[in-house]
Write a protein that holds these residues in place. Structure first.
Motif, PDB file in Angstrom:
ATOM      1  N   ILE A 126       0.688  -1.113   0.149  1.00 26.41           N
ATOM      2  CA  ILE A 126      -0.105   0.047   0.019  1.00 26.41           C
ATOM      3  C   ILE A 126       1.038   1.275   0.035  1.00 26.41           C
ATOM      4  O   ILE A 126       0.683   2.339  -0.816  1.00 26.41           O
ATOM      5  CB  ILE A 126      -0.990  -0.004   1.312  1.00 26.41           C
ATOM      6  N   ILE A 127       1.908   1.129   0.844  1.00 27.29           N
ATOM      7  CA  ILE A 127       2.785   2.342   0.837  1.00 27.29           C
ATOM      8  C   ILE A 127       3.476   2.987  -0.303  1.00 27.29           C
ATOM      9  O   ILE A 127       3.428   3.850  -0.940  1.00 27.29           O
ATOM     10  CB  ILE A 127       3.754   2.261   2.077  1.00 27.29           C
ATOM     11  N   THR A 128       3.893   1.397  -1.068  1.00 24.83           N
ATOM     12  CA  THR A 128       4.871   1.722  -2.255  1.00 24.83           C
ATOM     13  C   THR A 128       3.716   2.155  -3.361  1.00 24.83           C
ATOM     14  O   THR A 128       4.073   3.361  -4.061  1.00 24.83           O
ATOM     15  CB  THR A 128       5.180   0.198  -2.543  1.00 24.83           C
ATOM     16  N   THR A 129       2.533   1.682  -3.518  1.00 25.04           N
ATOM     17  CA  THR A 129       1.712   2.202  -4.729  1.00 25.04           C
ATOM     18  C   THR A 129       1.061   3.419  -4.423  1.00 25.04           C
ATOM     19  O   THR A 129       1.016   4.304  -5.299  1.00 25.04           O
ATOM     20  CB  THR A 129       0.567   0.949  -4.887  1.00 25.04           C
ATOM     21  N   GLN A 130       0.750   3.665  -3.422  1.00 23.67           N
ATOM     22  CA  GLN A 130       0.161   4.949  -2.974  1.00 23.67           C
ATOM     23  C   GLN A 130       1.085   6.008  -3.138  1.00 23.67           C
ATOM     24  O   GLN A 130       0.800   7.203  -3.665  1.00 23.67           O
ATOM     25  CB  GLN A 130      -0.561   5.215  -1.507  1.00 23.67           C
ATOM     26  N   GLN A 131       2.540   6.014  -2.886  1.00 19.79           N
ATOM     27  CA  GLN A 131       3.612   7.010  -2.948  1.00 19.79           C
ATOM     28  C   GLN A 131       3.611   7.215  -4.463  1.00 19.79           C
ATOM     29  O   GLN A 131       3.897   8.306  -4.823  1.00 19.79           O
ATOM     30  CB  GLN A 131       4.724   6.571  -2.293  1.00 19.79           C
ATOM     31  N   VAL A 132       3.495   6.243  -5.181  1.00 16.04           N
ATOM     32  CA  VAL A 132       3.684   6.466  -6.898  1.00 16.04           C
ATOM     33  C   VAL A 132       2.531   7.386  -7.190  1.00 16.04           C
ATOM     34  O   VAL A 132       2.512   8.214  -7.964  1.00 16.04           O
ATOM     35  CB  VAL A 132       3.920   5.020  -7.495  1.00 16.04           C
ATOM     36  N   GLU A 133       1.367   6.967  -6.936  1.00 11.45           N
ATOM     37  CA  GLU A 133       0.120   7.444  -7.185  1.00 11.45           C
ATOM     38  C   GLU A 133       0.159   8.983  -6.620  1.00 11.45           C
ATOM     39  O   GLU A 133      -0.383  10.007  -7.504  1.00 11.45           O
ATOM     40  CB  GLU A 133      -1.248   6.904  -6.958  1.00 11.45           C
ATOM     41  N   ILE A 134       0.479   9.207  -5.640  1.00  6.55           N
ATOM     42  CA  ILE A 134       0.503  10.594  -4.885  1.00  6.55           C
ATOM     43  C   ILE A 134       1.334  11.397  -5.992  1.00  6.55           C
ATOM     44  O   ILE A 134       1.045  12.581  -6.102  1.00  6.55           O
ATOM     45  CB  ILE A 134       0.904  10.580  -3.498  1.00  6.55           C
ATOM     46  N   ALA A 135       2.593  10.952  -6.290  1.00  4.24           N
ATOM     47  CA  ALA A 135       3.416  11.616  -7.104  1.00  4.24           C
ATOM     48  C   ALA A 135       3.069  11.877  -8.447  1.00  4.24           C
ATOM     49  O   ALA A 135       3.243  13.132  -9.011  1.00  4.24           O
ATOM     50  CB  ALA A 135       4.833  10.913  -7.141  1.00  4.24           C
ATOM     51  N   GLU A 136       2.208  11.095  -9.029  1.00  6.04           N
ATOM     52  CA  GLU A 136       1.514  11.310 -10.266  1.00  6.04           C
ATOM     53  C   GLU A 136       0.560  12.394 -10.167  1.00  6.04           C
ATOM     54  O   GLU A 136       0.459  13.251 -10.865  1.00  6.04           O
ATOM     55  CB  GLU A 136       0.859   9.971 -10.606  1.00  6.04           C
ATOM     56  N   MET A 137      -0.343  12.303  -8.979  1.00  2.95           N
ATOM     57  CA  MET A 137      -1.286  13.388  -8.857  1.00  2.95           C
ATOM     58  C   MET A 137      -0.665  14.836  -8.389  1.00  2.95           C
ATOM     59  O   MET A 137      -1.012  15.778  -9.133  1.00  2.95           O
ATOM     60  CB  MET A 137      -2.287  12.952  -7.674  1.00  2.95           C
ATOM     61  N   GLN A 138       0.399  14.920  -7.891  1.00  3.00           N
ATOM     62  CA  GLN A 138       1.184  16.107  -7.672  1.00  3.00           C
ATOM     63  C   GLN A 138       1.704  16.565  -8.750  1.00  3.00           C
ATOM     64  O   GLN A 138       1.754  17.873  -8.923  1.00  3.00           O
ATOM     65  CB  GLN A 138       2.078  15.793  -6.645  1.00  3.00           C
ATOM     66  N   ALA A 139       2.253  15.584  -9.710  1.00  2.00           N
ATOM     67  CA  ALA A 139       2.765  16.295 -11.141  1.00  2.00           C
ATOM     68  C   ALA A 139       1.508  16.680 -11.990  1.00  2.00           C
ATOM     69  O   ALA A 139       1.601  17.665 -12.591  1.00  2.00           O
ATOM     70  CB  ALA A 139       3.433  14.904 -12.069  1.00  2.00           C
ATOM     71  N   TRP A 140       0.352  16.168 -11.940  1.00  2.00           N
ATOM     72  CA  TRP A 140      -0.733  16.639 -12.636  1.00  2.00           C
ATOM     73  C   TRP A 140      -1.103  18.005 -12.316  1.00  2.00           C
ATOM     74  O   TRP A 140      -1.247  18.938 -12.855  1.00  2.00           O
ATOM     75  CB  TRP A 140      -1.778  15.741 -12.724  1.00  2.00           C
ATOM     76  N   LEU A 141      -1.178  18.207 -10.578  1.00  2.00           N
ATOM     77  CA  LEU A 141      -1.422  19.517 -10.222  1.00  2.00           C
ATOM     78  C   LEU A 141      -0.375  20.544 -10.636  1.00  2.00           C
ATOM     79  O   LEU A 141      -1.085  21.522 -10.831  1.00  2.00           O
ATOM     80  CB  LEU A 141      -1.703  19.417  -8.537  1.00  2.00           C
ATOM     81  N   THR A 142       0.749  20.175 -10.516  1.00  2.00           N
ATOM     82  CA  THR A 142       1.694  21.126 -11.146  1.00  2.00           C
ATOM     83  C   THR A 142       1.406  21.513 -12.476  1.00  2.00           C
ATOM     84  O   THR A 142       1.742  22.763 -12.968  1.00  2.00           O
ATOM     85  CB  THR A 142       3.134  20.512 -11.127  1.00  2.00           C
ATOM     86  N   ARG A 143       1.221  20.583 -13.376  1.00  2.00           N
ATOM     87  CA  ARG A 143       0.934  20.930 -14.664  1.00  2.00           C
ATOM     88  C   ARG A 143      -0.283  21.821 -14.792  1.00  2.00           C
ATOM     89  O   ARG A 143      -0.304  22.716 -15.805  1.00  2.00           O
ATOM     90  CB  ARG A 143       0.798  19.642 -15.669  1.00  2.00           C
ATOM     91  N   GLU A 144      -1.239  21.502 -14.316  1.00  2.00           N
ATOM     92  CA  GLU A 144      -2.576  22.227 -14.027  1.00  2.00           C
ATOM     93  C   GLU A 144      -2.536  23.652 -13.568  1.00  2.00           C
ATOM     94  O   GLU A 144      -3.078  24.685 -14.280  1.00  2.00           O
ATOM     95  CB  GLU A 144      -3.550  21.551 -13.427  1.00  2.00           C
ATOM     96  N   ALA A 145      -1.572  23.816 -12.531  1.00  2.00           N
ATOM     97  CA  ALA A 145      -1.435  25.217 -12.087  1.00  2.00           C
ATOM     98  C   ALA A 145      -0.594  25.991 -12.978  1.00  2.00           C
ATOM     99  O   ALA A 145      -0.850  27.272 -13.073  1.00  2.00           O
ATOM    100  CB  ALA A 145      -0.633  25.064 -10.680  1.00  2.00           C
ATOM    101  N   ALA A 146       0.238  25.383 -13.736  1.00  2.00           N
ATOM    102  CA  ALA A 146       1.158  26.213 -14.625  1.00  2.00           C
ATOM    103  C   ALA A 146       0.302  26.582 -15.959  1.00  2.00           C
ATOM    104  O   ALA A 146       0.652  27.552 -16.574  1.00  2.00           O
ATOM    105  CB  ALA A 146       2.168  25.166 -15.319  1.00  2.00           C
ATOM    106  N   GLY A 147      -0.740  26.062 -16.389  1.00  2.00           N
ATOM    107  CA  GLY A 147      -1.586  26.611 -17.184  1.00  2.00           C
ATOM    108  C   GLY A 147      -2.939  25.839 -17.222  1.00  2.00           C
ATOM    109  O   GLY A 147      -3.085  24.661 -17.223  1.00  2.00           O
ATOM    110  N   ALA A 148      -3.946  26.666 -17.161  1.00  2.00           N
ATOM    111  CA  ALA A 148      -5.467  26.075 -16.917  1.00  2.00           C
ATOM    112  C   ALA A 148      -5.609  24.979 -17.894  1.00  2.00           C
ATOM    113  O   ALA A 148      -5.694  25.127 -19.477  1.00  2.00           O
ATOM    114  CB  ALA A 148      -6.371  27.233 -17.053  1.00  2.00           C
TER     115      ALA A 148
END
Length: 155
Positions: A127-149
């Motif tokens: 759970i720790i391993t898979t959730q960390q990967v998914e958290i990183a993917e979501m954070q990357a998406w938010l970074t891209r989203e914040a950079a441009g609508a």
């Protein structure tokens, strides 16, 4: 070897490889990352105080393991509700899923600390391993989203 043995070996191998992939970012680091501003109002009242009081009351009569598990609930709940204040649906979804996954990481850490069952400890690591990967993917998406609508969206 039967199918169950092969399946168990595959799960153990996946957990081991996953642990190697995220070994440079301990679970407590991933679980402590704050939500970015795009996720809405950090100061909105989402009922956290009353929930924490209820959790504290339940924890007083619980054993140490249950009490630790209970304490993972309120931060996850409040941050999930904060995500709901994001302006658009996609962002609200991702912003609510990050604390949900962080809560899973924290609960799994408690399971590793208090469980004496090898399967539970292995499952918690998975759970720790898979959730960390998914958290990183979501954070990357938010970074891209914040950079441009809408820049983080794929159609």
């Amino acid at each position: 070897m039967n199918y169950l043995s092969w399946a168990a070996a595959a799960v153990l191998a996946a957990a081991f490889v996953g642990a190697l992939v995220v070994r440079d970012q301990p679970a407590n680091v991933a679980a402590a990352l704050p939500l970015p501003d795009i996720c809405g109002d950090a100061h909105a009242d989402h009922g956290g105080a009353s929930m924490q009081e209820h959790i504290d009351m339940m924890a007083t009569s619980a054993d140490e393991g249950h009490a630790a598990l209970l304490q993972t609930m309120e931060p996850m709940h409040s941050d999930m509700m904060r995500g709901m204040t994001a302006e658009d649906f996609q962002t609200a979804f991702v912003c609510s899923m990050i604390p949900h996954h962080q809560g899973a990481v924290e609960m799994a850490q408690v399971a590793q600390q208090f469980s004496d069952d090898p399967w539970i400890r292995m499952f918690a690591q998975e759970i720790i391993t898979t959730q960390q990967v998914e958290i990183a993917e979501m954070q990357a998406w938010l970074t891209r989203e914040a950079a441009g609508a809408g820049a983080g969206r794929t159609e």
